[in-house]
Design an enzyme around this catalytic site. Structure first.
Site, PDB file in Angstrom:
ATOM      1  N   SER A  49      20.713  16.342  37.689  1.00 37.81           N
ATOM      2  CA  SER A  49      19.428  16.753  38.255  1.00 37.81           C
ATOM      3  C   SER A  49      19.647  17.599  39.511  1.00 37.81           C
ATOM      4  CB  SER A  49      18.574  15.512  38.536  1.00 37.81           C
ATOM      5  OG  SER A  49      17.278  15.853  38.939  1.00 37.81           O
ATOM      6  N   LEU A  50      19.227  17.112  40.672  1.00 36.40           N
ATOM      7  CA  LEU A  50      19.443  17.846  41.925  1.00 36.40           C
ATOM      8  C   LEU A  50      20.910  18.225  42.097  1.00 36.40           C
ATOM      9  CD1 LEU A  50      18.499  18.797  44.790  1.00 36.40           C
ATOM     10  CD2 LEU A  50      19.010  16.476  45.560  1.00 36.40           C
ATOM     11  N   ARG A  77      12.015  24.020  46.046  1.00 39.11           N
ATOM     12  CA  ARG A  77      11.974  23.208  44.824  1.00 39.11           C
ATOM     13  C   ARG A  77      11.335  21.854  45.101  1.00 39.11           C
ATOM     14  NH1 ARG A  77      15.518  19.298  42.385  1.00 39.11           N
ATOM     15  NH2 ARG A  77      15.821  19.550  40.125  1.00 39.11           N
ATOM     16  N   GLN A 101      15.476  22.771  33.506  1.00 39.08           N
ATOM     17  CA  GLN A 101      15.888  21.449  33.958  1.00 39.08           C
ATOM     18  C   GLN A 101      14.739  20.676  34.596  1.00 39.08           C
ATOM     19  OE1 GLN A 101      16.609  20.181  37.560  1.00 39.08           O
ATOM     20  NE2 GLN A 101      18.843  20.244  37.513  1.00 39.08           N
ATOM     21  N   HIS A 142      11.884  16.076  35.180  1.00 37.51           N
ATOM     22  CA  HIS A 142      12.461  16.394  33.874  1.00 37.51           C
ATOM     23  C   HIS A 142      11.544  16.063  32.698  1.00 37.51           C
ATOM     24  CE1 HIS A 142      15.832  16.923  36.457  1.00 37.51           C
ATOM     25  NE2 HIS A 142      15.906  15.651  36.726  1.00 37.51           N
ATOM     26  N   GLN A 144      18.912  12.777  42.748  1.00 37.40           N
ATOM     27  CA  GLN A 144      17.918  12.072  43.543  1.00 37.40           C
ATOM     28  C   GLN A 144      17.823  10.620  43.092  1.00 37.40           C
ATOM     29  OE1 GLN A 144      14.417  14.418  43.863  1.00 37.40           O
ATOM     30  NE2 GLN A 144      13.238  12.892  44.978  1.00 37.40           N
TER      31      GLN A 144
END
Length: 308
Positions: free
Chosen positions: A90-91, A115, A244, A195, A10
């Protein structure tokens, strides 16, 4: 030669991302059709023609970026290009999960919508944020966060590049300290503090959903954000996908792990070239050599095909 594919996170999104690939390779559109049917909105239209402001909203960013990366990886596979390991930022870790053949695309798309909503609910827009700190090491950033409070190291990107997440007030204090102490820091274009412990409510909300997600043992090396190493254990994968959300992304450690496994080719699949730039710095810092490519345009595809 050992090749790792890596997927953007992202913040990389922009209207029209990778449009020329999707126009030239129509099989990619099937992934958008699946996503649109699952989520009840036109993912292709949003990804290609929304305003930047619309696309930056987490509930749009995550399904759009994920679907674009899944569609691009379909083209990558269609061209017969190699994939020995996958990782994401991440994503992007969720796209990497599909690339490792550990989960089905429709299941991942449906989960990502949940999510995104859970993350946005955990900290309402405007109440949290992220900032990148440049030119400082992990100890400095950790001590800075502890001195300010309500802000945490969240992405270990590459040497001299660490992202922090926290409340909006704490992020403003980070920028104030940067001006006073004369180091470089800037806000990241993300509406939530990813995070870090502020995302614990999202992890708790998603716990049951992730237990019900159909997973298989990865068929490629699958390197995870929470640990910086690969695993094939489904139970550990579930745990790490939740961790995560509220623990730092260990991207630098992940690349160093692959370098130590003799990986020498890295292909970034997704808009932009942020991950490629990070990998270059990590490789240089490790005293190694590697070939790095971006699979995000027809020109990028041409360069990769010529090399591979």
């Amino acid at each position: 030669m050992k090749t790792a594919v890596m997927f953007s996170g992202q913040g990389a999104q922009h209207p029209g991302m990778m449009r020329d690939i999707f126009e030239q390779y129509p099989t990619a559109r099937g992934i958008f059709d699946k996503g649109s049917a699952l989520l009840g909105k036109d993912i292709y239209e949003l990804s290609m023609n929304a305003t930047q402001e619309e696309l930056d909203r987490t509930e749009n960013t995550q399904p759009c970026l994920l679907t674009c990366e899944l569609a691009a990886f379909h083209v990558y596979q269609e061209l017969g290009l190699p994939c020995d390991a996958s990782l994401g930022f991440s994503l992007g870790e969720w796209t990497a999960l599909a690339a490792a053949e550990a989960a089905d695309e429709p299941d991942i798309i449906a989960f990502i919508a949940k999510r995104a909503a859970a993350m946005q609910r955990a900290v309402p827009a405007g109440e949290g944020g992220m900032a990148a700190i440049l030119g400082k090491d992990a100890q400095f950033v950790t001590e800075l966060c502890q001195s300010i409070g309500d802000v945490y190291p969240s992405n270990y990107n590459c040497p001299g590049n660490i992202t922090v997440s926290g409340t909006a007030c704490a992020i403003d204090k980070v920028l104030e300290e940067a001006a006073v102490q004369e180091f470089m820091a800037s806000k990241v274009a993300i509406s939530i503090p990813s995070h870090c412990p502020l995302m614990l409510p999202a992890a708790e909300e998603l716990h049951q959903a992730i237990q019900g997600l159909a997973l298989r043992e990865p068929q490629k090396q699958f390197v995870m954000n929470a640990t910086g190493i690969s695993t094939r254990d489904i139970h550990i994968i579930r745990e790490n996908l939740l961790k995560q959300l509220c623990q730092p992304v260990l991207f630098q450690q992940s690349i160093e792990y692959l370098l130590n496994k003799d990986y020498d080719t890295f292909v970034e699949i997704g808009p932009g070239k942020t991950l490629s730039g990070m990998v270059k710095r990590i490789v240089k810092n490790a005293g190694r050599q590697a070939s790095i490519f971006q699979f995000n345009s027809i020109e990028g595809i041409r360069k990769i095909k010529e090399f591979l």
